[in-house]
Write an enzyme that holds these catalytic residues in place. Sequence first.
Site, PDB file in Angstrom:
ATOM      1  N   HIS A   7       0.832  -1.212   0.000  1.00 35.18           N
ATOM      2  CA  HIS A   7       0.000   0.000   0.000  1.00 35.18           C
ATOM      3  C   HIS A   7       0.866   1.261   0.000  1.00 35.18           C
ATOM      4  CE1 HIS A   7      -3.510   2.512   1.295  1.00 35.18           C
ATOM      5  NE2 HIS A   7      -2.550   3.224   1.842  1.00 35.18           N
ATOM      6  N   GLU A   8       1.803   1.330   0.929  1.00 33.03           N
ATOM      7  CA  GLU A   8       2.619   2.539   1.021  1.00 33.03           C
ATOM      8  C   GLU A   8       3.473   2.728  -0.222  1.00 33.03           C
ATOM      9  OE1 GLU A   8       2.093   4.823   3.104  1.00 33.03           O
ATOM     10  OE2 GLU A   8       0.715   3.649   4.341  1.00 33.03           O
TER      11      GLU A   8
ATOM     12  N   HIS B   4       1.716   4.760  -2.754  1.00 32.36           N
ATOM     13  CA  HIS B   4       1.914   6.210  -2.570  1.00 32.36           C
ATOM     14  C   HIS B   4       3.257   6.640  -3.162  1.00 32.36           C
ATOM     15  CE1 HIS B   4      -1.559   7.078  -0.120  1.00 32.36           C
ATOM     16  NE2 HIS B   4      -1.213   6.244   0.834  1.00 32.36           N
TER      17      HIS B   4
ATOM     18  N   HIS C  73       3.076   7.017  -6.810  1.00 33.41           N
ATOM     19  CA  HIS C  73       2.331   8.231  -7.149  1.00 33.41           C
ATOM     20  C   HIS C  73       3.265   9.448  -7.133  1.00 33.41           C
ATOM     21  CE1 HIS C  73      -1.818  10.394  -6.482  1.00 33.41           C
ATOM     22  NE2 HIS C  73      -1.303  10.626  -7.675  1.00 33.41           N
TER      23      HIS C  73
END
Length: 669
Positions: free
Chosen positions: A459-460, A463, A466
């Site tokens: 998940h991280e 980021h 992104h």
Amino acid sequence: MSNPFLAPSTLPYQLPPFGLIQDDHYLPAFETGFAEHLAEIDAIVSAQEPADFENTIVALERAGETLRRVALVFYNSSSSHSTPAIQELETEVAPRYAAHQDNIFLNRGLFERVSAVSTDGLDAEAARLVQEYVKRFISAGAQLDDEAQDRLRALNTELSQLSTDFQQRLLKDTNRSALLIDTAEELDGLSADDIGSAAAAAESAGHPGKYLLTLILPTAQPALETLTNRATRQRLHEASVNRGFADNEYGTLTIAARMAELRAERAALLGFDSHAAAATDDQTAPSLDAIHRMLGQLAPAAVRNAREEVVELEAAAGHPIEAWDWAYYSEKVRAAKFDVDLASLRQYFELERVLQDGIFFAANRLYGLTFTERDDLEGYHPEVRVWEVKDADGEGLGLFLGDYYTRDTKNGGAWMNSFVEQSALNGTHAVVINNLNVPKPPAGEPTLLTFDQVVTTFHEFGHALHGLFSSVTYPTFSGTSVPRDFVEYPSQVNEMWILWPEVVANYAKHYQTGEALPAETVDKLLAAQTWGEGFATTEYLGAALLDLAWHAIPAGTTVADPVAFEREALTSAGLDFSPVPPRYRTGYFKHIFAGGYSAAYYAYIWSEVLDADTVEWFKSSGGLTRENGDHFRTELLSRGNSIDPLQAFRNFRGRDALLEPLLTRRGLV
């Protein structure tokens, strides 16, 4: 020694020169940064030429470079390595930084020039930047009269002080609340490496021969899944849920209540009925009512599912289920129904393999990225690792840093930060970091992750992608600088690769034998995905609706009893179900009282609508292919906030998102 913040770093990608940075560099750099930035603003305001895009908007984008450099490093340190010296500095700097922001966005002369800039002839990104600045000045209070602005400044200063106090008290209370255990027998059910980590933590804390279970930020603690001793489970759960509730120097409840009251007053000054209305005014959600309608639609179904789950848990336990029993018996039922024992899977999830052969492997197959660890580049702590990221054509994309282990100076939870933001205007590439809180094993032992920690790591990194993929001109739009209820979307999408056949077969291998996680086990994990969704959705919605309740109070409201307020908020939402407490209670709800999620914790499930629909697209379009990855990257991940995020989604997906994939995923249909 000269202050390393006062000039751009000469290291690759302008990585901050952590080896040169000392604590006494921060305050002088902030003071220089404040002064330089205000001087640059004064030059913009006093310019004789009529305001235009270059002399006003671009000048604003270029202004404040020293301040930006020191702030990005300092505020990462205040979360990741919050020593007493850093905490003392933050107490001084935070209100000054808030006041400095007010000096910019409450400057009427500057607002007049920004408002006078014509968008005629500008490209779409530049025109959007002008509009974004106008909105920011208005939402900050630039149009208020002098008296209202003075009060707004006072509110912002006090809120920054309270937020800092909340964060620092919570860190101290989380460390203080770690559960000290006398004997290994009380830890029955934990793996040998978990017990070793607990022994090492106790030794480090000055308790040789004992065991220390440190706390992660959410209510649910990983050890509750396997601890057989019910009394130990109860003690651990109660240590978790009581953080911040003491009426002493560790307490955070009065701070939280005061912050909610001040935010309500500030919202009223700006013309809103509540802070929740103000905070959601510029999000992708069309309105606060729309948010409540969605959460209200999900809550009854989630609680219904949780109540059905508890029947099965009580049948397995032979007694009523308390909150500290849920995770333990949920794993028992999962194992019985689906033949899946999550605890036993840890031996297949060694951190290095998860990173190299899972996360980096998927990024290579999907986007063509390669990762080279740079041992010659230094992080802010010895445990921080640095990788250079190169694109498919061999060109440098940026740096990725990883800080994976928990420590007393690190806040709980997991997050991504930026040290350098990508910007074509400034000629910079992204330098980003992921922070996790994995217990560090004894020296020489492998770091074995729980399945939840694997999910968090993927998940991280979503980021991080992104941020790394940002391809915008102006730093205001860079990377994750998107609406709060959109920012979780790319990170949630990256979770889909965890059990993707090609990916899981590459990384999920027994740390001793190298044996791959059996394909039938992966199939069982997939089949079991909806088990426990009643609990997961209920605990999440409890936190999201508690957040909105705190930020729905009107100006002039005083919350004298925060505990009663919390109880009433959960009862009113239909979520007062004692076996499933909210993911965060008020006392340790760092996201909303010491982070950027006030009235925005709903963002995770709002973003999940986009995420679930995107996963369906990948599955129907061939999955893990460069063509799919390039499409997702080009149309969405690279855009930052340079176009309307929902338009970026439409460009990627070809239509608006549908709710049905989320309802199916969460078992709500």
